[in-house]
Motif scaffolding. Sequence first.
Motif, PDB file in Angstrom:
ATOM      1  N   GLY A  27       0.821  -1.195   0.000  1.00 36.90           N
ATOM      2  CA  GLY A  27       0.000   0.000   0.000  1.00 36.90           C
ATOM      3  C   GLY A  27       0.857   1.248   0.000  1.00 36.90           C
ATOM      4  O   GLY A  27       2.082   1.181   0.108  1.00 36.90           O
ATOM      5  N   GLY A 259     -10.202  -0.594  -0.040  1.00 39.21           N
ATOM      6  CA  GLY A 259      -8.811  -0.428  -0.431  1.00 39.21           C
ATOM      7  C   GLY A 259      -8.387   1.012  -0.628  1.00 39.21           C
ATOM      8  O   GLY A 259      -7.196   1.283  -0.824  1.00 39.21           O
ATOM      9  N   VAL A 285      -4.015   3.911   0.064  1.00 40.48           N
ATOM     10  CA  VAL A 285      -4.445   2.811  -0.801  1.00 40.48           C
ATOM     11  C   VAL A 285      -3.735   1.535  -0.360  1.00 40.48           C
ATOM     12  O   VAL A 285      -2.571   1.568   0.036  1.00 40.48           O
ATOM     13  CB  VAL A 285      -4.144   3.114  -2.296  1.00 40.48           C
ATOM     14  CG1 VAL A 285      -2.652   3.295  -2.538  1.00 40.48           C
ATOM     15  CG2 VAL A 285      -4.696   2.018  -3.189  1.00 40.48           C
ATOM     16  N   SER A 286      -4.441   0.428  -0.366  1.00 37.22           N
ATOM     17  CA  SER A 286      -3.844  -0.860   0.006  1.00 37.22           C
ATOM     18  C   SER A 286      -4.349  -1.926  -0.951  1.00 37.22           C
ATOM     19  O   SER A 286      -5.437  -1.831  -1.527  1.00 37.22           O
ATOM     20  CB  SER A 286      -4.217  -1.229   1.448  1.00 37.22           C
ATOM     21  OG  SER A 286      -5.622  -1.329   1.597  1.00 37.22           O
ATOM     22  N   PHE A 287      -3.499  -2.947  -1.134  1.00 33.68           N
ATOM     23  CA  PHE A 287      -3.875  -4.036  -2.048  1.00 33.68           C
ATOM     24  C   PHE A 287      -3.276  -5.337  -1.564  1.00 33.68           C
ATOM     25  O   PHE A 287      -2.406  -5.353  -0.697  1.00 33.68           O
ATOM     26  CB  PHE A 287      -3.402  -3.728  -3.476  1.00 33.68           C
ATOM     27  CG  PHE A 287      -1.930  -3.492  -3.582  1.00 33.68           C
ATOM     28  CD1 PHE A 287      -1.054  -4.545  -3.803  1.00 33.68           C
ATOM     29  CD2 PHE A 287      -1.399  -2.219  -3.452  1.00 33.68           C
ATOM     30  CE1 PHE A 287       0.317  -4.327  -3.897  1.00 33.68           C
ATOM     31  CE2 PHE A 287      -0.030  -1.985  -3.554  1.00 33.68           C
ATOM     32  CZ  PHE A 287       0.825  -3.049  -3.781  1.00 33.68           C
TER      33      PHE A 287
END
Length: 287
Positions: A27, A259, A285-287
Motif C-alpha cells: 500500500g 482499499g 491505498v492498500s492491495f
Amino acid sequence: RKVLLATTALVAMSVTAAQADVSIGGGMDFLYTTSDIADDAASVDGNITIKGSMTTDNGLTITVTQNNTLQTAGSQVEDAFMTIGGDFGTLILGQTDMVNDRNDGALGINNDLFTLQSVAHGSLIGTDTTDSVAANIGFESPTMNGIKVYAGAVPAGGSQLGANFSIAGLSMHVQTATGFEAGLDEVSVGAKGTFAGATIAVGSKQEDASGTKTDSSDFTIKYALNDTTSVSFMYEEGSTGSTKHDQTSIEAKYVITPGLNFYIGTNSVDTAGTTNSGAAAALSVSF
C-alpha cells in the motif's frame, strides 16, 4: 538425456510450487500536513510485501517475509524474517518488529485511526516498550485458556518479555524490556474493550533510567458512525519529575471504496509548556 533432465527439473518445480504459497501485497499513503511552527509539507510512505509460506509433512508452517519501504527518500528493506509455527508456538527469526511490538495492540496509541501526527509529540510520550531494528530472535507461545506468553532478544543487545490475556471481555497485556539502553528498564501495560459499539483502549508505562523515572499513559476511544465513516479521539501524556508533555488528537476516516481510504485530523502538543498544533489529511491505498 537432456530431455529427461529437463522433465525431471520441471516436475521438481511443480511439486515445490504446489507446496508453497507466495503472495504480494502492500500500500501507499500520501500525507499533507500544516502546523503553527512549520511550512506546509507533503510526504509519501508505503510498503511492498512479498511473502512465501509452506507447510511441511510434520505440520510445521514456515513463512518467509520481505517488506520493502516505498518512500520519497528512497526504498529499502524494512523487514526480512522467517517464522516457524507449530503446536509448540511460533519462532521468529530475522529483522522485524520484536515480540512486544507484535503483541501490544491494546495500547491507546495503537487504536486511533491513522496517527496523522501533523506536530511531533514530546519525547516523554509513548507507552510502548523499547524495540530494535536489528535482527532478533523471538518466541510466542500458543494461546491457552486465554493466556499467551512471549519473549525476544537481540544478540548482545536488549531483551523483552510479555504476556497477553483476556478477562471479562477485556484484552490485556503486561510487557517488560531491558538492556536496549544502559541502565534503562521498562514496564508497560495495556487494556482494550468494546462498550456500546465504541472501542476504548488505555496504556501505561514506567521507565527507570538509572533511577530517573518517566511515567507515560494514553487513552483512545474509537467509534464507527456507519459503514464508511469512523472517528477517534486520543490523549497521551508523559512526565519526568515536574517536566510534562501531552498530546490530544482527533481523526476521522472515510472509506471511499474498499482499499481506498481518506483520513483527516488535527493534533495539539504541549511540550514542557510550549504548545503547538496542526492539521493533516491522508489518502491511503492498500492491495
